[in-house]
Design a protein around this motif. Structure first.
Motif, PDB file in Angstrom:
ATOM      1  N   THR A 200      66.878   4.435  29.570  1.00 16.47           N
ATOM      2  CA  THR A 200      66.236   4.300  30.875  1.00 16.47           C
ATOM      3  C   THR A 200      64.807   4.808  30.816  1.00 16.47           C
ATOM      4  O   THR A 200      64.424   5.571  29.922  1.00 16.47           O
ATOM      5  CB  THR A 200      66.995   5.094  31.959  1.00 16.47           C
ATOM      6  N   LEU A 201      64.025   4.406  31.813  1.00 15.95           N
ATOM      7  CA  LEU A 201      62.647   4.879  31.897  1.00 15.95           C
ATOM      8  C   LEU A 201      62.616   6.378  32.201  1.00 15.95           C
ATOM      9  O   LEU A 201      61.685   7.080  31.782  1.00 15.95           O
ATOM     10  CB  LEU A 201      61.898   4.092  32.979  1.00 15.95           C
ATOM     11  N   SER A 202      63.626   6.874  32.908  1.00 13.82           N
ATOM     12  CA  SER A 202      63.708   8.309  33.194  1.00 13.82           C
ATOM     13  C   SER A 202      63.857   9.118  31.911  1.00 13.82           C
ATOM     14  O   SER A 202      63.316  10.222  31.791  1.00 13.82           O
ATOM     15  CB  SER A 202      64.889   8.600  34.134  1.00 13.82           C
ATOM     16  N   GLU A 203      64.598   8.585  30.949  1.00 11.41           N
ATOM     17  CA  GLU A 203      64.776   9.278  29.673  1.00 11.41           C
ATOM     18  C   GLU A 203      63.530   9.180  28.802  1.00 11.41           C
ATOM     19  O   GLU A 203      63.299  10.047  27.950  1.00 11.41           O
ATOM     20  CB  GLU A 203      65.976   8.691  28.920  1.00 11.41           C
ATOM     21  N   GLU A 265      66.307  -4.507  36.823  1.00 15.10           N
ATOM     22  CA  GLU A 265      67.333  -3.674  37.455  1.00 15.10           C
ATOM     23  C   GLU A 265      67.131  -2.211  37.090  1.00 15.10           C
ATOM     24  O   GLU A 265      67.249  -1.313  37.931  1.00 15.10           O
ATOM     25  CB  GLU A 265      68.723  -4.134  37.017  1.00 15.10           C
ATOM     26  N   ARG A 266      66.784  -1.956  35.840  1.00 14.36           N
ATOM     27  CA  ARG A 266      66.541  -0.580  35.404  1.00 14.36           C
ATOM     28  C   ARG A 266      65.287  -0.010  36.058  1.00 14.36           C
ATOM     29  O   ARG A 266      65.241   1.177  36.399  1.00 14.36           O
ATOM     30  CB  ARG A 266      66.421  -0.533  33.884  1.00 14.36           C
ATOM     31  N   LEU A 267      64.281  -0.847  36.223  1.00 13.87           N
ATOM     32  CA  LEU A 267      63.055  -0.388  36.866  1.00 13.87           C
ATOM     33  C   LEU A 267      63.300  -0.081  38.342  1.00 13.87           C
ATOM     34  O   LEU A 267      62.811   0.933  38.862  1.00 13.87           O
ATOM     35  CB  LEU A 267      61.965  -1.445  36.714  1.00 13.87           C
ATOM     36  N   LEU A 268      64.049  -0.929  39.019  1.00 15.25           N
ATOM     37  CA  LEU A 268      64.382  -0.688  40.426  1.00 15.25           C
ATOM     38  C   LEU A 268      65.150   0.618  40.590  1.00 15.25           C
ATOM     39  O   LEU A 268      64.888   1.404  41.511  1.00 15.25           O
ATOM     40  CB  LEU A 268      65.202  -1.858  40.976  1.00 15.25           C
ATOM     41  N   ASP A 269      66.099   0.862  39.688  1.00 13.96           N
ATOM     42  CA  ASP A 269      66.863   2.109  39.742  1.00 13.96           C
ATOM     43  C   ASP A 269      65.948   3.310  39.516  1.00 13.96           C
ATOM     44  O   ASP A 269      66.061   4.326  40.210  1.00 13.96           O
ATOM     45  CB  ASP A 269      67.970   2.103  38.683  1.00 13.96           C
TER      46      ASP A 269
END
Length: 296
Positions: A200-203, A265-269
């Motif tokens: 994920t982008l958060s990671e 979808e990952r960016l939206l999350d």
């Protein structure tokens, strides 16, 4: 024998020049490297690339200056229209003098040229950079600060040029740059999150606090770019108003932001774009009204 001769020439004559400093005419070296790369067998390419990729033999120019500069591939960008537009708001990026190299090797070998640049590590997407964080001057209250007996440090992953383009979008309500940033974030997720070590982008956009208490330990925190992307009004809603990403419902997201992919979808999350935006309706107290008044 040719391979051994070239290896000796590189290691003993050419490459030491880059360690000594001073001005170097890198064009003949590039031609030698490229020609040798094209003649290498598949098994020799990896070893050869490893030998030269960390040396500053590539030419780039700084806007407004006529003198060439030299750098290594991992710190330079391929001048695609998307990246050139993305970095219009930042001075941190340097682009390889691609047209000069195309002219140098000839159009007939452009495919080999792009393969060579790719193998030595030229950047075709926005770089993720590890940057130190100054605890005392960062004005951040969320950084971990556990007791340490042997010093401490904070480092974070940021996206090259991200802070500058977000600031530009917010200050100028720039629709085109907003779309461009969305597209670049999708590409980063596709190249570095889906097929890389982070899911994920958060990671990916994370900070690390390193401290010592009986042993070296680490704690994580959100990087400044992660906070910036989530808490800045850089996206447009259906009415064309720039708002925080988390205030937009997915169903009403404008078509300018593509959403039909795993990366989207990952960016939206990551941005906190919700399935629905909660609307708190005011409930009117009608307990003191007659039935006739309630019907009205």
């Amino acid at each position: 024998n040719l391979s051994k001769l070239c290896s000796f020439f590189l290691c003993n004559i050419i490459l030491p020049q880059y360690k000594q400093g001073g001005e170097i005419d890198t064009d003949p070296h590039f031609q030698l490297f490229f020609n040798y790369y094209c003649s290498c067998s598949h098994g020799e390419v990896e070893k050869f690339v490893k030998l030269i990729k960390d040396y500053e033999f590539l030419t780039y120019y700084i806007p407004g200056e006529s003198n060439p500069h030299r750098g290594k591939a991992s710190e330079l960008y391929l001048p695609s229209p998307e990246l050139l537009s993305y970095f219009e708001t930042s001075s941190s990026a340097h682009f390889i003098a691609l047209d000069e190299y195309r002219e140098m090797v000839g159009l007939s070998r452009e495919v080999q040229l792009m393969s060579f640049l790719n193998d030595i590590g030229i950047n075709k997407e926005v770089r993720v950079i590890s940057s130190p964080v100054d605890y005392h001057s960062s004005n951040r209250t969320d950084l971990p600060y556990y007791h340490s007996t042997r010093g401490r440090s904070w480092d974070e992953n940021i996206l090259d040029g991200c802070a500058e383009i977000v600031e530009h979008i917010v200050n100028n309500n720039d629709k085109e740059k907003s779309i461009l940033l969305w597209q670049r974030l999708l590409c980063i997720i596709e190249s570095k999150c889906i097929s890389w070590r982070c899911s994920t982008l958060s990671e990916l956009l994370v900070g690390t606090y390193k401290y010592h208490y009986y042993e070296w330990k680490t704690a994580s925190f959100d990087s400044s770019d992660a906070i910036l992307l989530k808490n800045s009004p850089w996206m447009m809603n259906a009415e064309g108003v720039f708002v925080l990403p988390g205030s937009i419902a997915r169903a009403s997201l404008p078509d300018i932001y593509p959403t039909k992919s795993e990366a989207s979808e990952r960016l939206l999350d990551f941005l906190g774009v919700l399935d629905k935006v909660a609307v708190q309706e005011e409930v009117e107290d009608t307990s003191n009204l007659t039935d006739h008044q309630k019907e009205k």
